[in-house]
Design an enzyme around this catalytic site. Structure first.
Site, PDB file in Angstrom:
ATOM      1  N   SER A  45     -11.107 -17.365 -13.563  1.00 50.55           N
ATOM      2  CA  SER A  45     -10.637 -16.594 -12.436  1.00 50.55           C
ATOM      3  C   SER A  45      -9.583 -15.411 -12.837  1.00 50.55           C
ATOM      4  O   SER A  45      -9.705 -14.351 -12.440  1.00 50.55           O
ATOM      5  CB  SER A  45     -10.468 -17.088 -11.183  1.00 50.55           C
ATOM      6  OG  SER A  45      -9.400 -18.145 -11.464  1.00 50.55           O
ATOM      7  N   GLU A  46      -8.899 -15.930 -13.673  1.00 51.40           N
ATOM      8  CA  GLU A  46      -7.923 -15.075 -14.092  1.00 51.40           C
ATOM      9  C   GLU A  46      -7.376 -15.384 -15.431  1.00 51.40           C
ATOM     10  O   GLU A  46      -7.206 -16.384 -15.966  1.00 51.40           O
ATOM     11  CB  GLU A  46      -6.399 -15.016 -13.214  1.00 51.40           C
ATOM     12  CG  GLU A  46      -6.026 -13.762 -12.528  1.00 51.40           C
ATOM     13  CD  GLU A  46      -6.911 -13.424 -11.153  1.00 51.40           C
ATOM     14  OE1 GLU A  46      -7.209 -12.259 -10.986  1.00 51.40           O
ATOM     15  OE2 GLU A  46      -7.269 -14.416 -10.483  1.00 51.40           O
ATOM     16  N   THR A  47      -6.858 -14.145 -16.257  1.00 52.88           N
ATOM     17  CA  THR A  47      -6.216 -14.199 -17.541  1.00 52.88           C
ATOM     18  C   THR A  47      -5.153 -13.562 -17.271  1.00 52.88           C
ATOM     19  O   THR A  47      -5.120 -12.193 -16.871  1.00 52.88           O
ATOM     20  CB  THR A  47      -7.137 -13.756 -18.554  1.00 52.88           C
ATOM     21  OG1 THR A  47      -8.352 -14.537 -18.824  1.00 52.88           O
ATOM     22  CG2 THR A  47      -6.663 -13.512 -19.823  1.00 52.88           C
TER      23      THR A  47
END
Length: 288
Positions: A45-47
């Site tokens: 969902s996030e980096t």
């Protein structure tokens, strides 16, 4: 090129629960397009990308870093769980010795500190305002069907819609609700909603430990059908539930399949401390 990369499960002490984020340590500037390509490759969902602000900076000694967050689809202005993950990489893996870390972000300066076995994030607190049902009726229908909605709020700063379900419902009913978030994209006609929060009053006197409120969070506008545990949504939920419950200290649980717990403390400066635990599940290098 080699870039150190880590996967950290945030807002949990158990591997494979909470919300996973990839964290990249950038020794040097990275071509702009590579941020998005790496985020798509990691497909979480996030980096998060931590970058040095000055040539002499050191990941184990410096106290201030740049921080950006990318979903597989685009850059986002705030991400709580990936900030928790970034702080964990610096504190726990790089053995950063500072008591407080400062991240320079699109949402201003965010601070993180260690308190026992938790990492505490200092985040903006976002107010909500009553939302007229008629404007978002189709979206609400797509989200909760015929369930009874007790309150409806909108946060203009974050473009999040907060939908409070009736107190008559139990946590299990929120957890079992089948949500087709992809349908939100066609149901939201106003173009002003970029995240939908479903929330339910908790049972803070429950055993073994009661939660003040529960939530689930959906952001198909950012390519995230359902986010496991969302710090930025709790920057909105905190102001709402503090007002509703008359409390500044709260314990929250996000009822996704992976699940996660957040300790919340409203500050006197109009911001909010959100604390969580972490589990590091992967260490490696991106090579290209």
């Amino acid at each position: 090129m080699q870039i150190p990369v880590f996967t950290v499960d945030a807002f949990t002490s158990r591997p494979f629960s909470g919300n996973p984020a990839a964290v990249c340590l950038l020794e040097n500037d990275l071509d702009e397009d590579l941020h998005q390509k790496i985020a798509a490759e990691m497909n979480l969902s996030e980096t998060a990308f931590i970058r040095k602000l000055h040539p002499g900076d050191d990941f184990s000694k410096s106290s201030c870093f740049g921080l950006r967050w990318f979903t597989p689809a685009n850059e986002v202005p705030l991400c709580g769980h990936a900030t928790l993950a970034a702080a964990a990489v610096l504190f726990c893996l790089q053995k950063n010795t500072n008591s407080v870390l400062t991240f320079v972000t699109l949402s201003g300066e965010l601070k993180a500190r260690q308190v026992e076995d938790h990492i505490v994030l200092d985040l903006p607190l976002y107010l909500t305002y009553p939302q007229v049902l008629e404007e978002v009726e189709e979206l609400i229908k797509a989200a909760v069907g015929d369930m009874i909605v007790q309150d409806l709020r909108y946060s203009p700063d974050t473009e999040k819609l907060l939908v409070r379900l009736s107190d008559a419902y139990e946590r299990s009913e929120l957890e079992q609700l089948q949500v087709s978030a992809q349908q939100f994209l066609s149901a939201e006609k106003m173009g002003k909603v970029k995240g939908l929060i479903l929330t339910l009053k908790g049972n803070s006197s429950g055993k073994p430990k009661g939660h003040d409120f529960y939530s689930r969070y959906f952001a198909p506008w950012y390519g995230i059908l359902e986010d496991p545990v969302t710090g930025s949504a709790h920057a909105v939920l905190s102001s709402y539930w503090s007002e509703q419950l008359g409390k500044k200290e709260m314990l929250a649980f996000q009822c996704s399949r992976r699940g996660g717990e957040l300790k919340i403390s409203l500050r006197n400066d109009g911001r909010v401390d959100i604390a969580g635990q972490i589990a590091v599940v992967l260490k490696g290098n991106l090579t290209f």
